[in-house]
Design an enzyme around this catalytic site. Structure first.
Site, short mmCIF file in Angstrom:
data_model
loop_
_atom_site.label_atom_id
_atom_site.label_comp_id
_atom_site.label_asym_id
_atom_site.label_seq_id
_atom_site.Cartn_x
_atom_site.Cartn_y
_atom_site.Cartn_z
N ASN A 62 5.74 1.47 -4.19
CA ASN A 62 5.55 0.08 -4.62
C ASN A 62 5.26 -0.87 -3.46
O ASN A 62 4.68 -1.94 -3.66
CB ASN A 62 6.81 -0.36 -5.39
CG ASN A 62 6.90 -1.86 -5.53
OD1 ASN A 62 6.19 -2.47 -6.34
ND2 ASN A 62 7.76 -2.49 -4.73
N TYR A 86 -7.72 -5.62 -0.24
CA TYR A 86 -6.69 -5.35 -1.26
C TYR A 86 -7.28 -4.59 -2.46
O TYR A 86 -6.71 -3.61 -2.93
CB TYR A 86 -6.09 -6.68 -1.70
CG TYR A 86 -4.88 -6.59 -2.61
CD1 TYR A 86 -3.66 -6.09 -2.15
CD2 TYR A 86 -4.95 -7.03 -3.93
CE1 TYR A 86 -2.55 -6.03 -2.98
CE2 TYR A 86 -3.84 -6.99 -4.76
CZ TYR A 86 -2.65 -6.49 -4.29
OH TYR A 86 -1.54 -6.43 -5.12
N LYS A 112 -6.19 -0.88 -3.67
CA LYS A 112 -5.58 -0.68 -4.98
C LYS A 112 -6.45 0.20 -5.88
O LYS A 112 -5.93 0.95 -6.71
CB LYS A 112 -5.30 -2.03 -5.63
CG LYS A 112 -4.21 -2.85 -4.90
CD LYS A 112 -2.88 -2.10 -4.85
CE LYS A 112 -1.73 -2.98 -4.38
NZ LYS A 112 -0.44 -2.26 -4.34
N SER A 121 -2.87 -2.42 -8.86
CA SER A 121 -2.98 -3.83 -9.26
C SER A 121 -4.20 -3.98 -10.14
O SER A 121 -5.15 -3.19 -10.02
CB SER A 121 -3.16 -4.71 -8.01
OG SER A 121 -3.56 -6.02 -8.39
N ALA A 180 -9.95 -2.72 -2.53
CA ALA A 180 -10.33 -1.35 -2.15
C ALA A 180 -9.09 -0.46 -2.07
O ALA A 180 -9.08 0.69 -2.53
CB ALA A 180 -11.05 -1.37 -0.80
N1 LIG Z 1 3.27 -9.81 -7.95
C1 LIG Z 1 2.12 -9.54 -8.52
O1 LIG Z 1 1.54 -10.37 -9.26
C2 LIG Z 1 1.47 -8.20 -8.31
C3 LIG Z 1 0.32 -7.92 -9.06
C4 LIG Z 1 -0.30 -6.69 -8.89
C5 LIG Z 1 0.22 -5.77 -7.99
N2 LIG Z 1 1.33 -6.08 -7.28
C6 LIG Z 1 1.84 -5.04 -6.37
O2 LIG Z 1 3.20 -4.81 -6.62
C7 LIG Z 1 3.86 -4.38 -5.43
C8 LIG Z 1 5.08 -5.25 -5.18
O3 LIG Z 1 4.66 -6.58 -4.98
P1 LIG Z 1 5.64 -7.83 -5.11
O4 LIG Z 1 4.93 -8.84 -5.90
O5 LIG Z 1 6.99 -7.41 -5.51
O6 LIG Z 1 5.64 -8.32 -3.57
P2 LIG Z 1 6.84 -8.75 -2.60
O7 LIG Z 1 6.18 -9.33 -1.40
O8 LIG Z 1 7.85 -9.57 -3.33
O9 LIG Z 1 7.53 -7.36 -2.24
C9 LIG Z 1 6.92 -6.40 -1.40
C10 LIG Z 1 8.00 -5.66 -0.65
O10 LIG Z 1 7.37 -4.66 0.15
C11 LIG Z 1 8.01 -4.63 1.41
N3 LIG Z 1 7.09 -4.09 2.41
C12 LIG Z 1 5.99 -4.68 2.95
N4 LIG Z 1 5.45 -3.89 3.88
C13 LIG Z 1 6.20 -2.76 3.93
C14 LIG Z 1 6.13 -1.57 4.70
N5 LIG Z 1 5.18 -1.38 5.63
N6 LIG Z 1 7.07 -0.62 4.48
C15 LIG Z 1 8.05 -0.82 3.58
N7 LIG Z 1 8.17 -1.93 2.84
C16 LIG Z 1 7.25 -2.89 3.01
C17 LIG Z 1 8.36 -6.08 1.68
O11 LIG Z 1 9.38 -6.22 2.67
C18 LIG Z 1 8.81 -6.56 0.30
O12 LIG Z 1 10.19 -6.36 0.10
C19 LIG Z 1 2.81 -4.45 -4.32
O13 LIG Z 1 2.24 -3.17 -4.13
C20 LIG Z 1 1.78 -5.41 -4.90
O14 LIG Z 1 0.51 -5.22 -4.35
C21 LIG Z 1 1.97 -7.27 -7.41
#
Ligand SMILES: NC(=O)c1ccc[n+]([C@@H]2O[C@H](COP(=O)([O-])OP(=O)(O)OC[C@H]3O[C@@H](n4cnc5c(N)ncnc54)[C@H](O)[C@@H]3O)[C@@H](O)[C@H]2O)c1
Length: 261
Positions: free
Chosen positions: A89, A162, A166, A141, A164
């Site tokens: 994630n 991003y 995802k 995503s 590419a």
């Molecule tokens: N929030 C949205 O609308 C949304 C939509 C589509 C996809 N996503 C995807 O969902 C996932 C979670 O996103 P979120 O919204 O909870 O973001 P967020 O920023 O709240 O959480 C991301 C977490 O990943 C951790 N992280 C970052 N780099 C890291 C690394 N190198 N190693 C380990 N941990 C790391 C961060 O410390 C953070 O705790 C991501 O992959 C994001 O791309 C989110």
């Protein structure tokens, strides 16, 4: 309790969607590992889980580091005896118009969001293969399934890196499902739609976030933003035995995005 005696690792579970995932999986009886790069966030989530009576451990890991991921798997198996579930994630964004995209922003996003999945699955595979059981869910995503127009909240700043990464996660999921399926491992993918979490603020100021929320709401047939629990429930389904005949699939948990239909 759908996950009694199961052991689950969720990367990036110190915040946002990952945090909701560890809470949901733990509620269903799983022992969970809060794996994140942010130690303070890990400590907070583990404390909250333990206060709620759940079984949890924290592990600081950078998913771009192959040996740290191997250590994560070793520590998890050492503590809980097995690894049933891995949710890849962890993710980051660095939006920038394509014409000015630089190597640093490209490599950072591809490194965490795509290569991190490659490393994570390679590190966990031997444990799941030995058990002849495993559930892997990769978080992609909707940005990996197409490009949102302006009216649907498409980023003017540009999401080539991003998107590419995802899209790569979706295809990687399919090839992994094929190669790991014979070992009893299901590999699936979730594409979340818009959910307000800290990641939304990494590429937008507060005013832009407000506008983004409104556009995203209107582009979903359910006319609302997602909640972290919506995504966590999708993950729960894909790691439970109720989805045991499903592999290599993409589940869009996005409120029915009209710009994708
Ligand atoms: N929030 C949205 O609308 C949304 C939509 C589509 C996809 N996503 C995807 O969902 C996932 C979670 O996103 P979120 O919204 O909870 O973001 P967020 O920023 O709240 O959480 C991301 C977490 O990943 C951790 N992280 C970052 N780099 C890291 C690394 N190198 N190693 C380990 N941990 C790391 C961060 O410390 C953070 O705790 C991501 O992959 C994001 O791309 C989110």
């Amino acid at each position: 309790m759908r996950l009694r005696d199961r052991v689950a690792i969720v990367t990036g579970s110190g915040s946002g969607l990952g945090k909701a995932m560890v809470k949901r999986l733990a509620e269903e009886g799983a022992s969970v590992v809060v794996a994140d790069i942010n130690q303070e966030a890990i400590d907070t989530v583990v404390r909250e889980l333990k206060e709620a009576g759940r079984t949890a451990m924290g592990f600081k890991v950078d998913v771009t580091n192959r040996s740290q991921l191997k250590e994560l798997m070793k520590a998890t198996a050492g503590k809980f005896g097995r690894i049933d579930i891995l949710v890849n994630n962890a993710g980051v964004t660095r939006y920038r118009p394509f014409l000015t995209m630089n190597d640093e922003d490209w490599d950072t996003v591809l490194g965490v969001d795509l290569k991190g999945v490659f490393y994570g699955v390679q590190a966990v595979a031997e444990y799941m293969i030995n058990q002849r059981y495993g559930k892997i869910v990769n978080i992609s995503s909707v940005a990996g399934t197409g490009v949102a127009p302006d009216w649907a909240g498409g980023s003017a700043a540009g999401t080539s890196n991003y998107g590419a990464a995802k899209a790569g996660v979706i295809q990687l999921t399919k090839t992994l499902a094929r190669e790991l399926g014979p070992h009893g491992i299901n590999v699936n993918c979730i594409a979340p739609g818009f959910v307000l979490t800290p990641i939304t603020y990494t590429t937008r100021n507060a005013q832009e976030v407000e506008k983004h929320i409104e556009l995203r709401k209107r582009s979903a047939v359910l006319n609302r933003a997602g909640k972290p629990e919506d995504i966590a429930n999708g993950v729960l389904f894909l790691v439970s035995d109720e989805s045991s005949f499903i592999s290599g699939q993409l589940l869009c948990v996005d409120g029915g995005r009209t710009d994708r239909m």
